[in-house]
Design a protein around this motif. Structure first.
Motif, short mmCIF file in Angstrom:
data_model
loop_
_atom_site.label_atom_id
_atom_site.label_comp_id
_atom_site.label_asym_id
_atom_site.label_seq_id
_atom_site.Cartn_x
_atom_site.Cartn_y
_atom_site.Cartn_z
N PRO A 131 6.05 -3.87 -2.35
CA PRO A 131 5.55 -2.70 -3.07
C PRO A 131 6.69 -1.84 -3.57
O PRO A 131 7.75 -1.75 -2.94
CB PRO A 131 4.71 -1.97 -2.01
CG PRO A 131 4.29 -3.07 -1.06
CD PRO A 131 5.45 -4.03 -1.04
N THR A 132 6.50 -1.20 -4.72
CA THR A 132 7.57 -0.41 -5.31
C THR A 132 7.84 0.86 -4.52
O THR A 132 8.81 1.54 -4.78
CB THR A 132 7.20 -0.04 -6.75
OG1 THR A 132 5.92 0.61 -6.74
CG2 THR A 132 7.10 -1.29 -7.60
N GLY A 133 6.98 1.20 -3.60
CA GLY A 133 7.24 2.38 -2.78
C GLY A 133 6.35 2.36 -1.56
O GLY A 133 5.34 1.69 -1.53
N GLN A 134 6.72 3.08 -0.54
CA GLN A 134 5.90 3.23 0.65
C GLN A 134 5.54 4.70 0.77
O GLN A 134 6.32 5.58 0.39
CB GLN A 134 6.65 2.77 1.90
CG GLN A 134 6.89 1.27 1.95
CD GLN A 134 5.59 0.51 2.16
OE1 GLN A 134 4.61 1.06 2.64
NE2 GLN A 134 5.56 -0.77 1.80
N ARG A 151 -6.95 0.95 3.11
CA ARG A 151 -6.72 2.33 3.52
C ARG A 151 -5.58 2.97 2.74
O ARG A 151 -4.90 3.87 3.23
CB ARG A 151 -6.40 2.37 5.02
CG ARG A 151 -7.54 1.84 5.90
CD ARG A 151 -7.19 1.93 7.37
NE ARG A 151 -8.24 1.37 8.22
CZ ARG A 151 -8.19 1.30 9.53
NH1 ARG A 151 -7.11 1.78 10.17
NH2 ARG A 151 -9.18 0.77 10.22
N ASN A 152 -5.41 2.52 1.54
CA ASN A 152 -4.32 3.03 0.71
C ASN A 152 -4.51 4.53 0.43
O ASN A 152 -5.63 4.99 0.21
CB ASN A 152 -4.27 2.26 -0.60
CG ASN A 152 -2.94 2.37 -1.29
OD1 ASN A 152 -2.63 3.39 -1.91
ND2 ASN A 152 -2.12 1.33 -1.20
N SER A 156 -7.24 8.80 -1.57
CA SER A 156 -7.45 10.17 -1.08
C SER A 156 -6.79 11.23 -1.96
O SER A 156 -6.68 12.38 -1.54
CB SER A 156 -6.90 10.29 0.36
OG SER A 156 -5.51 10.02 0.40
N VAL A 157 -6.39 10.85 -3.17
CA VAL A 157 -5.67 11.81 -4.02
C VAL A 157 -6.60 12.68 -4.85
O VAL A 157 -6.16 13.65 -5.48
CB VAL A 157 -4.68 11.08 -4.96
CG1 VAL A 157 -3.58 10.39 -4.16
CG2 VAL A 157 -5.41 10.08 -5.86
N ALA A 200 0.09 10.00 -3.88
CA ALA A 200 -0.20 9.04 -2.81
C ALA A 200 1.04 8.66 -2.02
O ALA A 200 0.94 7.99 -0.99
CB ALA A 200 -0.87 7.81 -3.38
N GLY A 201 2.22 9.06 -2.50
CA GLY A 201 3.45 8.78 -1.78
C GLY A 201 4.20 7.56 -2.27
O GLY A 201 5.13 7.10 -1.61
N TYR A 202 3.83 7.05 -3.44
CA TYR A 202 4.49 5.87 -3.99
C TYR A 202 5.36 6.25 -5.19
O TYR A 202 5.22 7.33 -5.77
CB TYR A 202 3.45 4.83 -4.41
CG TYR A 202 2.70 4.24 -3.25
CD1 TYR A 202 3.19 3.14 -2.55
CD2 TYR A 202 1.48 4.79 -2.84
CE1 TYR A 202 2.51 2.61 -1.48
CE2 TYR A 202 0.78 4.26 -1.76
CZ TYR A 202 1.31 3.17 -1.09
OH TYR A 202 0.63 2.65 -0.02
N THR A 203 6.23 5.35 -5.54
CA THR A 203 7.11 5.55 -6.70
C THR A 203 6.39 5.09 -7.96
O THR A 203 5.98 3.94 -8.06
CB THR A 203 8.42 4.78 -6.54
OG1 THR A 203 9.08 5.22 -5.36
CG2 THR A 203 9.32 4.99 -7.75
N PHE A 204 6.23 5.98 -8.92
CA PHE A 204 5.59 5.61 -10.17
C PHE A 204 6.63 5.00 -11.11
O PHE A 204 7.70 5.55 -11.32
CB PHE A 204 4.96 6.83 -10.85
CG PHE A 204 4.37 6.51 -12.20
CD1 PHE A 204 5.09 6.73 -13.37
CD2 PHE A 204 3.11 5.93 -12.30
CE1 PHE A 204 4.55 6.42 -14.60
CE2 PHE A 204 2.56 5.61 -13.53
CZ PHE A 204 3.27 5.86 -14.69
#
Length: 385
Positions: A131-134, A151-152, A156-157, A200-204
Motif C-alpha cells: 500500500p502507498t501508505g499506512q 476495516r479500512n 470512517s472519513v 484516512a491516514g494514507y498518502t494520496f
C-alpha cells in the motif's frame, strides 16, 4: 503472495438489453475495424487539445489490472429506428482515414512532460508492491488483508464534499473529444478524493491517465485483447479507451442514447479512479491476497465482485457529491436510474455483480455520497452476488 489477474468483463451478461455492438454470451468482442490476430491499423497521432503527454514511469514489478466491464456489461435504452448505422459506418471510414487506432497519450498536472513510455512486464509474477501508505495511527504490527479491506479507515472519513464539478461541455463525437471529456473530469476526481484519502491516514497520489483505441495496449499489468477502460496499479495509471465512448455516443441520434453514453462513461472514469483509491488505501492489494487464498473458483470470483462493486460504489460517491453542479438531472438522471445503476451480471455468475448488488452499493452511494456505504468486504456473500 497473490496471483495477478485482470478483471475485465467476462461477456456473460446475460439477458440484458445491450447495445448492438455489445458482446453476446459465448462471444468475444472486437472493434469492427480490428479483427483477432491482426496488428493495429494505425498509430497514435493526437490527443486532447491543451493536454501534452506526461512520462510513463511504471513501478518495478507487475500490478493489478481492473476494468468496469465496458458497454458489453451494461444496459442501453431501446434504440429508435434511424439512419444511424449508415452514419456510424461512414464515421468509421473517416476515423480510419484520420488515424484512429492503438494510441496512447499520458496526461499529468503534477509531473514534467515528455513522450509516453511503456515498460511491459515480461511475465505475470507475484506482486511485490505494498500500500502507498499506512494509517498514521495504525499499530506497528501489519494488519491482516481482511482487516485492511473490511476495516479500512476510509470508511470512517464521512461524506465527500462537493468540488462543484461540471460535466465537460465537449461532446465525445470523436476520439480527441472523448479524451478531452475525460481529461476535464480528472482534476475533479483528484480534488474530491485527496482529502478523504489523506483523512484516512494514507498518502494520496493522483493516478496518471492515458487514452487509447483498438484492441490491445501495451501496459505493465499484462496483455491480450482488451475492450474496455482499465486501471493498472504497476504505474498507477488509468487506461481510458476512447473509441468505445465515441461509438456509444455516435451510435444513435436520440437524446436518451446520447445522455446514456455521457452518464455511463462519466461513471466509467469514476470507477477506474475508484480502483486507484483502493490501491492508495491498500484495499486492492488486500483483496488480491484474499483472492489468491480463496479455496475455489467461486470464492475467487466473489472476491473479484467485492472489488468491482466497491469501485462502482466509489463512482457513485463522486457523482453524488457533484450531482447538483454537474448537473445530474433531467435526462441524465433518468438514464442513470433506468440503465446505468440497473446494469449487472446474472447472480453469482459474473465478476462485476448482479443488478441487485449494483443497486445495493452504487445505487445507495449515489444517495449518501459516503464511502462508508461501499464496504463490500464486510457484506455477506448473498449481498455481493
Amino acid at each position: 503472495m497473490p496471483v495477478l489477474w485482470r478483471s475485465l468483463s467476462s461477456g456473460k451478461d446475460r439477458g440484458l438489453s445491450q447495445p448492438p455492438f455489445a458482446q453476446q454470451p459465448g462471444q468475444t468482442t472486437y472493434p469492427p475495424y480490428q479483427q483477432p490476430g491482426q496488428p493495429p491499423q494505425y498509430q497514435p497521432q493526437y490527443g486532447p487539445p491543451q493536454y501534452t503527454p506526461a512520462p510513463m514511469m511504471p513501478q518495478q514489478g507487475p500490478g493489478f489490472g481492473w476494468g468496469p466491464g465496458g458497454p458489453g456489461w451494461g444496459q442501453q435504452p431501446p434504440k429508435k429506428k434511424s439512419k444511424a448505422p449508415i452514419f456510424v459506418l461512414l464515421g468509421f471510414v473517416v476515423l480510419a482515414v484520420i488515424g484512429i487506432g492503438a494510441w496512447a497519450l499520458s496526461q499529468s498536472s503534477a509531473e514534467p512532460h515528455s513522450s509516453p513510455r511503456y515498460t511491459p512486464s515480461p511475465t505475470r509474477t507475484q506482486p511485490t508492491e505494498q500500500p502507498t501508505g499506512q494509517p498514521t495511527n495504525s499499530p506497528s504490527e501489519k494488519p491482516s488483508a481482511a482487516t485492511v479491506a473490511a476495516r479500512n479507515k476510509l470508511y470512517s472519513v464521512g461524506r465527500m464534499a462537493t468540488v462543484n464539478c461540471k460535466e465537460p461541455r465537449v461532446r465525445p463525437t470523436n476520439t480527441r473529444n472523448a479524451a478531452a471529456y475525460w481529461a476535464a473530469l480528472k482534476p475533479c476526481l483528484d480534488k474530491s478524493w485527496a482529502p478523504l484519502v489523506t483523512k484516512a491516514g494514507y498518502t494520496f497520489k493522483s493516478p496518471r491517465m492515458t487514452y487509447w483505441s483498438g484492441s490491445t495496449i501495451t501496459n505493465p499489468c499484462g496483455g491480450g485483447v482488451i475492450n474496455v477502460p482499465f486501471f493498472c496499479s504497476a504505474n498507477n495509471m488509468l487506461y481510458m479507451k476512447v473509441d468505445v465512448f465515441v461509438k456509444t455516443y455516435n451510435e444513435y441520434p436520440d437524446a436518451e442514447s446520447k445522455a446514456y453514453a455521457r452518464m455511463w462513461y462519466s461513471r466509467s472514469i469514476a470507477h477506474e479512479y475508484g480502483h486507484s483509491v483502493q490501491y492508495m488505501t491498500g484495499i486492492l492489494q488486500a483483496a488480491s491476497q484474499m483472492r489468491y487464498d480463496a479455496s475455489d473458483y467461486a470464492g475467487q470470483l466473489r472476491m473479484t465482485r467485492r472489488m468491482e462493486l466497491q469501485a462502482n460504489c466509489f463512482a457513485g460517491v463522486f457523482l453524488a457529491a457533484n450531482k447538483s453542479s454537474y448537473p445530474i438531472n433531467g435526462m441524465m438522471l433518468y438514464v442513470w436510474r433506468k440503465w446505468v445503476v440497473t446494469a449487472g451480471d446474472d447472480p453469482e455468475e459474473g465478476d462485476h455483480g448482479s443488478k441487485a448488488s449494483q443497486a445495493r452499493f452504487m445505487g445507495k452511494s449515489f444517495n449518501t455520497g459516503n464511502p462508508a456505504t461501499c464496504n463490500t468486504f464486510a457484506a455477506p456473500a448473498k449481498n455481493v452476488s
